[in-house]
Design an enzyme around this catalytic site. Structure first.
Site, mmCIF file in Angstrom:
data_model
loop_
_atom_site.group_PDB
_atom_site.id
_atom_site.type_symbol
_atom_site.label_atom_id
_atom_site.label_comp_id
_atom_site.label_asym_id
_atom_site.label_seq_id
_atom_site.Cartn_x
_atom_site.Cartn_y
_atom_site.Cartn_z
ATOM 1 N N CYS A 151 -66.924 86.636 69.047
ATOM 2 C CA CYS A 151 -66.111 85.434 68.778
ATOM 3 C C CYS A 151 -65.722 84.660 70.047
ATOM 4 O O CYS A 151 -65.897 83.439 70.124
ATOM 5 C CB CYS A 151 -64.877 85.798 67.963
ATOM 6 S SG CYS A 151 -64.108 87.348 68.442
ATOM 7 N N HIS A 244 -58.723 81.723 69.019
ATOM 8 C CA HIS A 244 -58.741 82.311 70.361
ATOM 9 C C HIS A 244 -58.634 81.187 71.401
ATOM 10 O O HIS A 244 -59.406 80.219 71.367
ATOM 11 C CB HIS A 244 -60.063 83.058 70.611
ATOM 12 C CG HIS A 244 -60.233 84.313 69.802
ATOM 13 N ND1 HIS A 244 -59.254 84.860 69.015
ATOM 14 C CD2 HIS A 244 -61.311 85.144 69.696
ATOM 15 C CE1 HIS A 244 -59.703 85.963 68.444
ATOM 16 N NE2 HIS A 244 -60.956 86.159 68.832
HETATM 17 P P1 NAP Z 1 -62.452 94.168 58.651
HETATM 18 O O1 NAP Z 1 -61.417 93.175 58.253
HETATM 19 O O2 NAP Z 1 -62.011 95.510 59.092
HETATM 20 O O3 NAP Z 1 -63.518 94.324 57.444
HETATM 21 C C1 NAP Z 1 -64.514 95.315 57.440
HETATM 22 C C2 NAP Z 1 -65.358 95.240 56.168
HETATM 23 O O4 NAP Z 1 -66.337 96.299 56.217
HETATM 24 C C3 NAP Z 1 -64.582 95.449 54.875
HETATM 25 O O5 NAP Z 1 -65.205 94.752 53.831
HETATM 26 C C4 NAP Z 1 -64.720 96.971 54.645
HETATM 27 O O6 NAP Z 1 -64.612 97.328 53.261
HETATM 28 C C5 NAP Z 1 -66.148 97.187 55.103
HETATM 29 N N1 NAP Z 1 -66.351 98.580 55.544
HETATM 30 C C6 NAP Z 1 -65.583 99.301 56.377
HETATM 31 N N2 NAP Z 1 -66.103 100.553 56.538
HETATM 32 C C7 NAP Z 1 -67.207 100.608 55.773
HETATM 33 C C8 NAP Z 1 -68.160 101.618 55.477
HETATM 34 N N3 NAP Z 1 -68.094 102.836 56.041
HETATM 35 N N4 NAP Z 1 -69.180 101.337 54.627
HETATM 36 C C9 NAP Z 1 -69.258 100.122 54.060
HETATM 37 N N5 NAP Z 1 -68.389 99.114 54.274
HETATM 38 C C10 NAP Z 1 -67.378 99.347 55.119
HETATM 39 O O7 NAP Z 1 -63.330 93.613 59.862
HETATM 40 P P2 NAP Z 1 -63.688 92.071 60.256
HETATM 41 O O8 NAP Z 1 -62.702 91.550 61.216
HETATM 42 O O9 NAP Z 1 -63.961 91.300 59.025
HETATM 43 O O10 NAP Z 1 -65.024 92.263 61.103
HETATM 44 C C11 NAP Z 1 -66.292 92.509 60.515
HETATM 45 C C12 NAP Z 1 -67.355 92.541 61.592
HETATM 46 O O11 NAP Z 1 -67.401 91.273 62.230
HETATM 47 C C13 NAP Z 1 -67.084 93.559 62.718
HETATM 48 O O12 NAP Z 1 -68.312 94.077 63.187
HETATM 49 C C14 NAP Z 1 -66.409 92.720 63.784
HETATM 50 O O13 NAP Z 1 -66.533 93.264 65.076
HETATM 51 C C15 NAP Z 1 -67.166 91.410 63.641
HETATM 52 N N6 NAP Z 1 -66.450 90.215 64.091
HETATM 53 C C16 NAP Z 1 -65.162 89.986 63.714
HETATM 54 C C17 NAP Z 1 -64.532 88.801 64.113
HETATM 55 C C18 NAP Z 1 -63.112 88.484 63.726
HETATM 56 O O14 NAP Z 1 -62.597 87.450 64.197
HETATM 57 N N7 NAP Z 1 -62.448 89.283 62.899
HETATM 58 C C19 NAP Z 1 -65.220 87.871 64.873
HETATM 59 C C20 NAP Z 1 -66.546 88.129 65.241
HETATM 60 C C21 NAP Z 1 -67.147 89.305 64.825
HETATM 61 P P3 NAP Z 1 -63.247 97.918 52.614
HETATM 62 O O15 NAP Z 1 -62.332 96.755 52.398
HETATM 63 O O16 NAP Z 1 -63.717 98.532 51.345
HETATM 64 O O17 NAP Z 1 -62.699 98.916 53.605
#
Ligand code: NAP
Length: 352
Positions: A151, A244
């Site tokens: 990001c 950010h």
């Molecule tokens: P998050 O809010 O923690 O969401 C994670 C998602 O993955 C949820 O749908 C969760 O499902 C699922 N998940 C977790 N463990 C799992 C497993 N073992 N098997 C299958 N599904 C699973 O994270 P996020 O912030 O959305 O980030 C998602 C990805 O994007 C990450 O790799 C992060 O580094 C990247 N990212 C995030 C941002 C940001 O601003 N947040 C920006 C750029 C990139 P449940 O709800 O069922 O647990």
């Protein structure tokens, strides 16, 4: 009626997954046919599985869609799979999806630095799509894996691309103040972040260094020659929900003589998404804020529907450009850029 392209979102209940769902709901080209999450969410209708944080209603088209387990076969009806899974989980499904012909557009950091994997910020390096030829040759995949940048890196590289094109960048010093949504739904305990700033985000500084050099690098058929700039980053977590903010000091090869010239270079910049009039492309990718107290996360993060960066406090001291830039981390820094990558891929391969 125009036929829409079937797409899936993996990790659809998380913060990035919710943005994908929101942005895809009324998308003119795409239709969501499958949503996945962890096994504990699977089997429930989306409205029950998700803690919806985005305001407004959950889009009606998907509110009652059953959430599936995250497995390659649960998204078999989709042509494009948007991945918003933790980087520890993504490698268990992404290669299998690409092998079976899916176009995978992923936010997970795994594989971002592999030589044959395009890491795309569409206004900055659309030409890096050429790596897909090597990827298909080397891995014999019918489909493909494309990665969305980290990001902070997406915001930084969009801001600095026109500067590098025109004046050449020798060195970047970056200090970030990053929103709590950047750490995911369970990411930062409220007791740690309220009334506080945490001066370290694990693995973020090396992502900014390595990914920026790849994205601003020169593409060849078999890989990217990284940009030679020296990059220093300090990343901090701030008590802000979304957006950010980044303080950048940039040493230039050939500095311009006036500030006016730099401002014009930034605000006139457009890239291939604007030329191709892609649905998610903001008309102005870089907005220059003139006021001394801008950009601010609360006021400026939704500029260009969250796809523009807003840049201000622009100063020039000898060969060093100083500025403050801001972008929406789950839109420009994640889901919005993911969708723009898919649009760019479809348009440049003649499928749209
Ligand atoms: P998050 O809010 O923690 O969401 C994670 C998602 O993955 C949820 O749908 C969760 O499902 C699922 N998940 C977790 N463990 C799992 C497993 N073992 N098997 C299958 N599904 C699973 O994270 P996020 O912030 O959305 O980030 C998602 C990805 O994007 C990450 O790799 C992060 O580094 C990247 N990212 C995030 C941002 C940001 O601003 N947040 C920006 C750029 C990139 P449940 O709800 O069922 O647990």
């Amino acid at each position: 009626m125009v036929e829409r392209i079937p797409v899936a979102v993996m990790g659809a209940t998380g913060l990035v997954g919710q943005r994908f769902v929101q942005l895809l709901a009324d998308h003119p080209w795409f239709e969501i046919v499958a949503l996945t999450a962890s096994d504990k969410s699977a089997g429930k209708p989306y409205r029950e599985a998700v803690h919806w944080v985005l305001g407004g209603d959950i889009p009606g088209q998907v509110a009652d869609l059953r959430v599936e387990k995250t497995r390659p076969w649960t998204v078999e009806d989709a042509m494009i799979v948007f991945v918003a899974l933790p980087s520890s989980v993504a490698p268990t499904v992404e290669p299998a999806l690409a092998e079976t012909g899916k176009i995978v557009v992923s936010n997970a950091s795994s594989m971002r630095l592999e030589q044959d994997v395009p890491l795309i910020n569409p206004e900055v390096n659309p030409d890096h799509l050429i790596l897909l030829e090597e990827q298909r040759k080397r891995r014999s995949w019918q489909g493909a894996i494309l990665k969305v940048p980290n990001c902070s890196t997406a915001i930084l590289t969009l801001t600095l691309k026109p500067v590098d094109d025109k004046y050449g960048i020798r060195e970047i010093h970056a200090v970030t103040m990053q929103a709590v949504s950047g750490a995911g739904y369970n990411g930062v305990p409220s007791y740690q972040i309220l009334d506080n700033i945490v001066p370290y985000i694990p693995r973020e500084e090396e992502k900014i260094r390595n990914e920026t050099r790849k994205i601003l690098g020169k593409p060849g058929r078999t890989g990217i020659t990284p940009h030679p700039a020296r990059i220093h980053a300090t990343t901090t977590r701030a008590p802000v929900t979304d957006g950010h903010l980044e303080v950048l000091h940039v040493k230039l090869e050939e500095p311009p003589t006036t500030l006016k010239e730099i401002i014009k270079t930034l605000e006139n910049y457009t890239g291939k998404p604007q030329q191709l009039q892609l649905p998610t492309a903001p008309p102005k990718p870089i907005i220059v804020a003139r006021e001394n107290n801008r950009p601010q996360p609360r006021l400026d993060r939704m500029n260009g529907n969250g796809m523009s960066v807003t840049t201000g406090r622009i100063r020039l001291q000898e060969d060093t450009l100083q500025l403050v830039t801001l972008g929406h981390n789950t839109i420009r820094g994640a889901a919005g850029t993911g969708i723009l990558i898919a649009e760019l891929y479809l348009k440049t391969t003649g499928q749209k």
